[in-house]
Design an enzyme around this catalytic site. Structure first.
Site, mmCIF file in Angstrom:
data_model
loop_
_atom_site.group_PDB
_atom_site.id
_atom_site.type_symbol
_atom_site.label_atom_id
_atom_site.label_comp_id
_atom_site.label_asym_id
_atom_site.label_seq_id
_atom_site.Cartn_x
_atom_site.Cartn_y
_atom_site.Cartn_z
ATOM 1 N N HIS A 22 28.368 40.905 37.889
ATOM 2 C CA HIS A 22 28.251 40.922 39.294
ATOM 3 C C HIS A 22 27.864 42.301 39.848
ATOM 4 C CE1 HIS A 22 30.088 41.168 43.330
ATOM 5 N NE2 HIS A 22 30.164 40.033 43.314
ATOM 6 N N HIS A 25 30.354 44.814 39.961
ATOM 7 C CA HIS A 25 30.936 45.455 38.470
ATOM 8 C C HIS A 25 30.189 46.404 38.215
ATOM 9 C CE1 HIS A 25 32.301 41.095 37.581
ATOM 10 N NE2 HIS A 25 33.300 41.504 38.568
ATOM 11 N N CYS A 136 48.081 30.423 43.681
ATOM 12 C CA CYS A 136 46.450 30.242 43.295
ATOM 13 C C CYS A 136 46.106 30.537 42.156
ATOM 14 C CB CYS A 136 45.482 30.904 44.604
ATOM 15 S SG CYS A 136 43.928 30.942 44.003
ATOM 16 N N CYS A 139 43.141 33.022 41.841
ATOM 17 C CA CYS A 139 43.885 34.547 42.039
ATOM 18 C C CYS A 139 44.797 34.868 40.772
ATOM 19 C CB CYS A 139 44.489 34.978 43.308
ATOM 20 S SG CYS A 139 43.746 34.651 44.712
ATOM 21 N N CYS A 155 43.703 29.062 49.860
ATOM 22 C CA CYS A 155 43.394 30.364 49.220
ATOM 23 C C CYS A 155 42.464 31.006 50.347
ATOM 24 C CB CYS A 155 43.520 30.407 47.880
ATOM 25 S SG CYS A 155 43.069 32.094 47.583
ATOM 26 N N HIS A 158 39.706 31.988 47.804
ATOM 27 C CA HIS A 158 39.002 31.190 47.100
ATOM 28 C C HIS A 158 38.681 29.743 47.596
ATOM 29 C CE1 HIS A 158 40.428 34.225 43.664
ATOM 30 N NE2 HIS A 158 39.491 33.768 43.483
ATOM 31 N N LYS A 309 29.916 38.684 52.553
ATOM 32 C CA LYS A 309 30.718 38.869 51.321
ATOM 33 C C LYS A 309 29.633 38.181 50.374
ATOM 34 C CE LYS A 309 34.785 37.528 49.050
ATOM 35 N NZ LYS A 309 35.995 36.664 49.132
ATOM 36 N N LYS A 312 28.560 32.978 45.547
ATOM 37 C CA LYS A 312 27.535 31.931 45.073
ATOM 38 C C LYS A 312 27.401 30.763 45.951
ATOM 39 C CE LYS A 312 27.935 32.536 39.959
ATOM 40 N NZ LYS A 312 28.274 31.599 38.764
HETATM 41 N N1 MSP Z 1 40.240 41.654 35.876
HETATM 42 C C1 MSP Z 1 40.716 42.098 37.102
HETATM 43 C C2 MSP Z 1 40.819 43.721 37.011
HETATM 44 C C3 MSP Z 1 41.880 44.026 36.039
HETATM 45 S S1 MSP Z 1 42.080 45.865 35.972
HETATM 46 C C4 MSP Z 1 43.422 46.050 34.902
HETATM 47 C C5 MSP Z 1 39.551 41.992 38.136
HETATM 48 N N2 MSP Z 1 38.408 41.732 37.636
HETATM 49 S S2 MSP Z 1 37.261 41.318 38.501
HETATM 50 O O1 MSP Z 1 35.927 40.981 37.533
HETATM 51 O O2 MSP Z 1 37.329 40.437 39.484
HETATM 52 O O3 MSP Z 1 36.600 42.668 39.108
HETATM 53 C C6 MSP Z 1 37.071 43.323 40.143
HETATM 54 C C7 MSP Z 1 36.308 44.442 40.255
HETATM 55 O O4 MSP Z 1 34.974 44.391 40.701
HETATM 56 C C8 MSP Z 1 36.655 45.029 41.727
HETATM 57 O O5 MSP Z 1 37.976 45.408 41.824
HETATM 58 C C9 MSP Z 1 35.474 45.824 42.083
HETATM 59 O O6 MSP Z 1 35.692 47.108 41.255
HETATM 60 C C10 MSP Z 1 34.267 45.097 41.728
HETATM 61 N N3 MSP Z 1 33.837 44.432 42.557
HETATM 62 C C11 MSP Z 1 33.589 42.993 42.681
HETATM 63 N N4 MSP Z 1 32.982 42.708 43.717
HETATM 64 C C12 MSP Z 1 32.655 43.692 44.508
HETATM 65 C C13 MSP Z 1 31.495 43.975 45.625
HETATM 66 N N5 MSP Z 1 31.120 42.749 46.184
HETATM 67 N N6 MSP Z 1 31.385 45.019 45.900
HETATM 68 C C14 MSP Z 1 31.929 45.971 45.175
HETATM 69 N N7 MSP Z 1 32.768 45.976 43.996
HETATM 70 C C15 MSP Z 1 33.230 44.904 44.030
HETATM 71 O O7 MSP Z 1 39.701 42.082 39.186
#
Ligand code: MSP
Length: 686
Positions: A22, A25, A136, A139, A155, A158, A309, A312
């Protein structure tokens, strides 16, 4: 005796493999990579860790739905993350996967420590208890009743109903660490930024911390609890542990000792959604286990689109592959880090992306580099000018400002990088870029060049100008490593990445040959039509077939290389001569000699190469399917034949303004059409 370098461990969250990567990430990973590069430039010993989070109920469900094993699913998605980081020029030191054995062993070692740990007031840190609550599965966590949307106990993240779960679990006594956490955060032993997030965390502590359960019944895809093998460790305990297991916690490995236990800075970059886990749960767990805690945590903001936000369901996701392919990794990285302060929420628009590219990169930076080096080469016989001395006040100021003994520009910019103020670091560099562009206009080197008596003055200015360009390249290199290396090549320093020594004054040797000037960031047209970073509008390049030379030359509307050639159409034999064209039809095709100024492989494509060509009266960007036959560096300097009046087309998202003529040699390899002897660029070919 040399003092050892300060160490820095920088981590990203490990990303869930429940879905493909995404843009959020990519945002965190690019930020971490930039910080790692900047801190290395500043002389630190850096370790950059990222990876994937692969356990949990969601993965079990998805694998079941897909009819494959959990491990197969994890392998597939994890590989996509890894390859995406390649496209973004991300250079990590370790990519951890929580399905690795070394991770499992590390988690179990931590668990063993927790089982015997005592809270500061002498109670067991882990105990057995009964948990009942709204859970959830998406989550992978229990929700407070007041968080849920009614009716239906939905939730809010979600939009799915939660389940009422009751189970016998192991609990971690977070409540026993309240004062310890409060003190660690207030004293800044754990430095949480932005400030607003620090306050938010302290607010949660003030309200009173609840113990949390650290094991789960019903879940199979995880690390079994040794005392109760029908339970697995809670996915967050499993995931958070990656920060030490990846370094070799299980076996007390070297990276663990150097960057964690014996390290200076342990920094987690996170999203604002996972603050509680990282700033409260994780430090308390580590402290209980007798392991050092993170020294810094930084929560980035969220990217939205059209103010909403990314989701999808609403269809407004930003495809990180399309984003990096549109204008290349440097431009994507620059935009992500420049558009908004890191830590703030911001809205993505395609127009802003293209706008910034044209204004900041093509115009400000690109023009500065090409004007500075072209002038130095023109007036100093293709060589680095003499250092000279004196000259205008302006020339003296230039040197003083950029390379002041107390650090000058570099110290200020690096300090901002260190604080994760990427927009600030770039903003400061750009204000310097515009001062340099103005200096060229004020000093008018072309006027100085007309007066032989002012030769020293001219060279003194040009030397400081190219040295300043070199410094700018070094300072943008953490964000745009490719562009920085290319600027270095243009300055005659070879295509290499800048290092710490490049921040000092005077690295360019007067008299050394300068390199060829190639446009760094060719301007692009503003995107109209569908947004290319829109996951639905921009299909990813087809992986099965790549364009052939002849296909490449066909304008394709889909923003990617044309796929397989059409099957031959059977038609009746034409009358003799009927398939010939008359000269007026041929005259419609404008063929011209073009000199290749720069060539670069298009990432993600085996065959395509992006060329910058000189057409005499103008420069053009052309994409050709010749990468398998020619190394990019072998193409520079060749004069080739170009169909100059073709409509622009996009190949793998890269604009092409013309078509290169080539024939097929042995094995179908492309062989370029060239001239028998020298022909000036722009010459018409008839
Ligand atoms: N797997 C857990 C993290 C474990 S760390 C020990 C997780 N993964 S996640 O794939 O959901 O990724 C979360 C991270 O992606 C967020 O904390 C953030 O850094 C980033 N983002 C996901 N969506 C985002 C946006 N729309 N904008 C910016 N960053 C966001 O949570």
């Amino acid at each position: 005796m040399t003092t050892p370098k300060r160490t820095l461990l920088v981590t990203t969250p490990i990303y869930y493999v429940n879905d493909i990567p995404h843009v959020g990430h990519a945002y965190t990973t690019v930020a971490a990579d930039t910080l790692a590069r900047a801190e290395r430039l500043a002389g630190k010993d850096v370790f950059f860790l990222t990876g994937t989070d692969e356990h949990g109920q969601n993965i079990e469900r998805i694998a079941r739905e897909k009819g494959i094993s959990e491990q197969e699913h994890c392998d597939f998605i994890s590989a996509q993350f890894r390859s995406l980081w390649g496209r973004y020029d991300v250079r990590f030191d370790r990519f951890i996967r929580t399905t690795e054995d070394v991770h499992r062993r590390g988690v179990l070692k931590l668990w063993e420590k927790l089982r015997t740990a005592k809270t500061p007031d002498g109670r067991d840190a882990v105990y057995r208890g009964r948990y009942a609550g709204w859970y959830c599965p998406r989550c992978e966590g229990f929700k407070d009743e007041e968080e849920l949307r009614q009716p239906g106990n939905v939730c809010p993240d979600h939009e799915r109903p939660c389940e009422w779960l009751e189970e016998e679990n192991f609990f971690f006594r977070l409540s026993g660490y309240e004062s310890w956490l409060k003190e660690a955060i207030e004293s800044e032993r754990i430095r949480i930024r932005p400030e607003s997030r620090r306050n938010e965390v302290l607010g949660v502590v003030k309200q009173g911390l609840k113990d949390f359960s650290v094991s789960r019944a019903r879940v199979k895809w995880g690390i079994p609890v040794p005392e109760q093998p029908d339970h697995v460790l809670y996915v967050w305990v499993d995931a958070l542990s990656n920060y030490v297991t990846a370094l070799g916690y299980a076996d007390d490995g070297e990276p663990y000792r150097r960057y964690w236990e014996g390290g200076d800075e342990r920094l987690h970059l996170i999203g604002k959604d996972i603050i509680r886990f990282h700033c409260l749960y994780w430090p308390a767990v580590l402290h209980a286990a007798g392991v050092k805690v993170p020294t810094r945590e930084f929560a980035q903001g969220f990217i939205t689109r059209d103010g909403r936000k990314l989701s999808k369901t609403t269809g407004n996701v930003i495809d990180p592959v399309a984003l990096v392919e549109k204008l290349g990794p440097d431009a994507a990285r620059y935009f992500l880090l420049r558009e908004a302060p890191y830590g703030a929420d911001w809205d993505f628009t395609e127009t802003a992306f293209v706008g910034r590219y044209n204004a900041d990169l093509a115009n400000d930076l690109g023009n500065l580099v090409s004007r500075a080096v072209t002038m130095a080469a023109r007036y100093c016989d293709g060589k680095v000018p003499e250092r000279g001395a004196g000259g205008s006040d302006f020339t003296a100021t230039l040197e003083a400002k950029a390379f002041a003994a107390e650090g000058g520009l570099a110290a200020g910019v690096l300090a901002r990088y260190s604080e994760l103020d990427f927009a600030g670091a770039l903003g400061e560099t750009w204000s310097w870029v515009s001062q340099l562009n103005q200096a060229i206009v004020q000093v008018e080197p072309w006027s100085l060049a007309r007066d032989p008596a002012r030769r020293t003055e001219l060279e003194a200015f040009l030397y400081r100008l190219v040295e300043s360009v070199r410094l700018v390249a070094a300072l943008v290199s953490p964000v745009m490593p490719r562009a920085a290396s290319r600027v270095f090549a243009t300055l005659g320093l070879g295509e290499r990445e800048p290092d710490g020594a490049d921040l000092a004054w005077g690295r360019l040797e007067p008299g050394a040959p300068l390199g060829a000037v190639a446009p760094l960031f060719p301007r692009v047209e503003r995107a109209d039509g569908p947004n290319e970073t829109d996951a639905k509008a921009a299909p990813r390049p087809k992986k099965t077939k790549e364009a052939r030379v002849s296909d490449v030359n066909q304008p394709s509307s889909g923003g990617e290389a044309a796929a397989a050639p059409a099957a031959p159409v059977q038609s009746p034999a034409p009358a003799p001569g009927a398939d010939r064209i008359d000269i007026s039809e041929f005259a419609k095709v404008e063929l011209r000699a073009a000199r290749i100024l720069a060539a670069e492989k298009i990432s993600g494509s085996k065959k395509l190469v992006k060329l910058q060509v000189d057409l005499g009266s103008e420069q053009r960007q052309v994409v050709a399917g010749i990468a398998e036959s020619y190394a990019p560096e072998a193409l520079v300097g060749k004069t080739i034949v170009l169909v100059a009046n073709l409509k622009p087309a996009k190949l793998m998202g890269v604009e092409s303004n013309g078509m290169v003529l080539a024939g097929s040699g042995e094995g179908g390899k492309a062989i370029l059409c060239a001239f028998d002897s020298e022909v000036a660029p722009g010459t018409k070919v008839k």
